[in-house]
Design a protein around this motif. Structure first.
Motif, mmCIF file in Angstrom:
data_model
loop_
_atom_site.group_PDB
_atom_site.id
_atom_site.type_symbol
_atom_site.label_atom_id
_atom_site.label_comp_id
_atom_site.label_asym_id
_atom_site.label_seq_id
_atom_site.Cartn_x
_atom_site.Cartn_y
_atom_site.Cartn_z
ATOM 1 N N LEU A 53 79.867 19.346 40.009
ATOM 2 C CA LEU A 53 80.701 19.624 40.888
ATOM 3 C C LEU A 53 82.205 21.116 40.813
ATOM 4 O O LEU A 53 82.566 21.152 41.648
ATOM 5 C CB LEU A 53 81.541 17.769 41.195
ATOM 6 C CG LEU A 53 82.626 17.680 42.185
ATOM 7 C CD1 LEU A 53 82.355 18.015 43.617
ATOM 8 C CD2 LEU A 53 82.635 16.500 42.397
ATOM 9 N N LEU B 51 75.450 21.846 46.577
ATOM 10 C CA LEU B 51 76.210 22.004 45.098
ATOM 11 C C LEU B 51 75.993 22.602 44.068
ATOM 12 O O LEU B 51 76.285 23.811 43.051
ATOM 13 C CB LEU B 51 76.942 20.530 44.763
ATOM 14 C CG LEU B 51 77.610 20.193 45.637
ATOM 15 C CD1 LEU B 51 78.115 18.740 44.689
ATOM 16 C CD2 LEU B 51 79.439 20.509 45.528
ATOM 17 N N VAL C 255 81.478 12.217 45.555
ATOM 18 C CA VAL C 255 80.220 12.811 44.586
ATOM 19 C C VAL C 255 80.021 11.820 43.245
ATOM 20 O O VAL C 255 79.538 11.216 42.736
ATOM 21 C CB VAL C 255 80.323 13.891 43.695
ATOM 22 C CG1 VAL C 255 79.123 14.382 42.414
ATOM 23 C CG2 VAL C 255 79.694 14.756 44.866
ATOM 24 N N THR D 259 87.922 18.583 46.643
ATOM 25 C CA THR D 259 86.317 17.365 46.878
ATOM 26 C C THR D 259 86.967 16.228 47.244
ATOM 27 O O THR D 259 88.035 15.396 46.757
ATOM 28 C CB THR D 259 85.592 17.632 45.428
ATOM 29 O OG1 THR D 259 84.889 16.186 46.204
ATOM 30 C CG2 THR D 259 86.231 16.533 44.636
ATOM 31 N N GLY E 130 81.804 18.945 48.209
ATOM 32 C CA GLY E 130 81.329 17.718 47.769
ATOM 33 C C GLY E 130 81.928 16.916 49.156
ATOM 34 O O GLY E 130 83.119 16.572 48.633
ATOM 35 N N ASN E 131 81.268 15.327 48.602
ATOM 36 C CA ASN E 131 82.283 14.728 49.437
ATOM 37 C C ASN E 131 81.378 13.558 48.571
ATOM 38 O O ASN E 131 80.106 13.142 48.851
ATOM 39 C CB ASN E 131 81.568 14.675 51.087
ATOM 40 C CG ASN E 131 81.932 13.315 51.561
ATOM 41 O OD1 ASN E 131 83.132 12.805 51.733
ATOM 42 N ND2 ASN E 131 80.804 12.180 51.849
ATOM 43 N N ASN F 217 74.867 8.761 44.541
ATOM 44 C CA ASN F 217 75.003 10.652 43.819
ATOM 45 C C ASN F 217 75.327 11.151 42.777
ATOM 46 O O ASN F 217 76.123 12.753 42.495
ATOM 47 C CB ASN F 217 76.974 11.427 44.708
ATOM 48 C CG ASN F 217 76.936 11.246 46.228
ATOM 49 O OD1 ASN F 217 75.334 11.210 47.003
ATOM 50 N ND2 ASN F 217 77.759 10.409 46.531
ATOM 51 N N ASP G 27 78.617 20.735 51.643
ATOM 52 C CA ASP G 27 77.410 19.491 51.913
ATOM 53 C C ASP G 27 77.279 19.343 50.127
ATOM 54 O O ASP G 27 76.642 20.226 49.390
ATOM 55 C CB ASP G 27 76.400 19.526 52.786
ATOM 56 C CG ASP G 27 75.574 18.349 52.278
ATOM 57 O OD1 ASP G 27 75.858 17.409 52.956
ATOM 58 O OD2 ASP G 27 74.802 18.284 52.334
ATOM 59 N N ASN G 28 76.687 17.887 49.187
ATOM 60 C CA ASN G 28 76.475 18.057 48.254
ATOM 61 C C ASN G 28 75.162 18.108 47.822
ATOM 62 O O ASN G 28 74.579 18.896 46.825
ATOM 63 C CB ASN G 28 76.165 16.173 48.434
ATOM 64 C CG ASN G 28 77.069 16.135 48.481
ATOM 65 O OD1 ASN G 28 78.410 15.762 47.553
ATOM 66 N ND2 ASN G 28 77.437 13.747 48.535
ATOM 67 N N SER G 29 74.350 18.582 48.594
ATOM 68 C CA SER G 29 73.123 19.310 49.169
ATOM 69 C C SER G 29 72.938 21.099 48.594
ATOM 70 O O SER G 29 71.801 21.580 48.018
ATOM 71 C CB SER G 29 71.818 18.705 49.868
ATOM 72 O OG SER G 29 72.614 19.776 50.865
ATOM 73 N N TYR H 197 74.334 14.773 41.313
ATOM 74 C CA TYR H 197 75.460 15.858 41.557
ATOM 75 C C TYR H 197 76.477 16.240 40.833
ATOM 76 O O TYR H 197 77.203 17.269 41.012
ATOM 77 C CB TYR H 197 75.416 15.298 43.257
ATOM 78 C CG TYR H 197 74.608 15.599 44.547
ATOM 79 C CD1 TYR H 197 73.410 16.242 44.290
ATOM 80 C CD2 TYR H 197 74.700 14.178 45.093
ATOM 81 C CE1 TYR H 197 72.907 16.715 45.339
ATOM 82 C CE2 TYR H 197 73.831 14.133 46.545
ATOM 83 C CZ TYR H 197 73.067 15.473 46.047
ATOM 84 O OH TYR H 197 71.623 14.626 47.534
#
Length: 349
Positions: free
Chosen positions: A138, A89, A125, A162, A122-123, A131, A85-87, A134
């Motif tokens: 990455l 990273l 980003v 990614t 990540g998604n 985003n 998840d981005n959170s 982030y």
């Protein structure tokens, strides 16, 4: 010692090559689906996994390393993309121990009974203002996850990438002139080199629905839905649908940075069935059935004819807790009770 004559040797060699080629292309022989969890009425993971298998969907992408879901897909034969998840990273990027722990807890603990094939670090980003915070994490996170896989001796079985939104594209028309935005090029150069070095695919979320909805003056609805339409010419190439044009735009953009031959994986595509004038059940059914027929036919795109496109439909379920726009709640192929929103032929051939 057993001595093989020339004919037997050539037969065994050709058989081995055939098996290898089948293994390389197996990913593309079935459609995939995104399995999101933004709903308060979704079925248990075991029921969802059974639904996926029962409908001959061969692959699933989960955005978080949900352990209940990973357990539910064990011994199912379904290929899995699992997301960092981005959170997460920053933690993964800042510490190799953290990355090792993430792989040990969320991958090694379930593999191989759960057939995890890819990790999407990540998604969307890059190219998304929401985003921006982030972005610095990455590439380091990607590198640390790769090192963690190598430490776990899983690097030959699981690939790292990614997922990108189409907003990474600066010049998008015609497809042959596709380039990345200047704001993402620095990160993209590093990512593309990583993918090249590790034989990993470029992951992209390709949504003709959004492109059509934002450009109705210039794009015909039929072109977005894979319906018969006048050819769109780009030099000596001809396009019959928007999906192919968007995919080839990404391929051109990769080529502009020196990586024209990287494999591409469509980690999201679909069409909402409610919430706006063209977000109808009829259009969603048309898009997704035509999409499946197209990608499984191995027609490829004008830039890469005859090459399969590994594709994941967004999404498995309608998710009633999604926000931003009403359409966000209606991308599902199925209602939470497991009934189809509309008929879909997941194996058109």
């Amino acid at each position: 010692m057993v001595v093989l004559n020339k004919h037997k040797f050539m037969f065994l060699l050709s058989s081995c090559i055939a098996l290898l080629l089948r293994a390389m292309h197996a990913d593309c022989e079935k459609i995939g689906v995104n399995y999101g969890l933004n709903g308060d009425n979704l079925p248990a993971p075991g029921d969802a996994a059974s639904l996926v298998k029962r409908n001959n969907i061969g692959k699933a992408r989960i955005f978080l390393a949900n352990h209940d879901i990973l357990k539910a897909f064990a011994n199912s034969g379904i290929d899995i993309i699992v997301g960092v998840d981005n959170s997460e990273l920053q933690a993964v990027a800042s510490s190799q121990d953290s990355a090792n722990g993430w792989v040990n807890d969320n991958v090694k603990a379930f593999y191989p009974s759960t057939n995890i094939k890819y990790i999407a670090v990540g998604n969307e980003v890059l190219g998304m203002p929401i985003n921006t915070q982030y972005v610095p994490y990455l590439v380091p996170a990607i590198l640390n996850i790769q090192t963690a896989l190598e430490t776990a001796n899983l690097q030959n079985n699981i690939k790292v990438s990614t997922a990108h939104a189409m907003t990474v594209i600066g010049t998008g028309f015609p497809p042959s002139q596709g380039t990345f935005k200047d704001t993402v090029k620095y990160s993209m150069i590093s990512i593309l080199q990583f993918l090249q070095d590790h034989a990993s695919p470029f992951m992209a979320n390709v949504h003709p629905y959004h492109s059509y909805d934002d450009n109705r003056k210039f794009i015909a609805l039929e072109y977005a839905l894979f319906k018969p339409t006048p050819l769109v010419k780009d030099g000596n190439l001809s396009y019959t649908n928007l999906f192919d044009a968007m995919v080839d735009t990404l391929i051109s953009a990769m080529g502009s940075l020196g990586h024209p031959d990287l494999p591409i994986m469509i980690t999201e595509t679909g069409w909402p069935s409610a919430g706006k004038d063209v977000a109808t059940i009829e259009n969603a059914q048309t898009y997704n059935n035509n999409l499946i027929k197209h990608v499984l036919s191995k027609t490829g795109t004008p830039k890469r004819p005859g090459r399969s496109i590994d594709t994941y439909i967004f999404a498995l379920f309608n998710e009633d807790l999604k926000t931003y726009a009403e359409t966000e709640k209606h991308w599902g192929l199925f209602y939470p009770n497991g009934q189809p929103v509309y008929p879909v032929n997941f194996s058109p051939n």
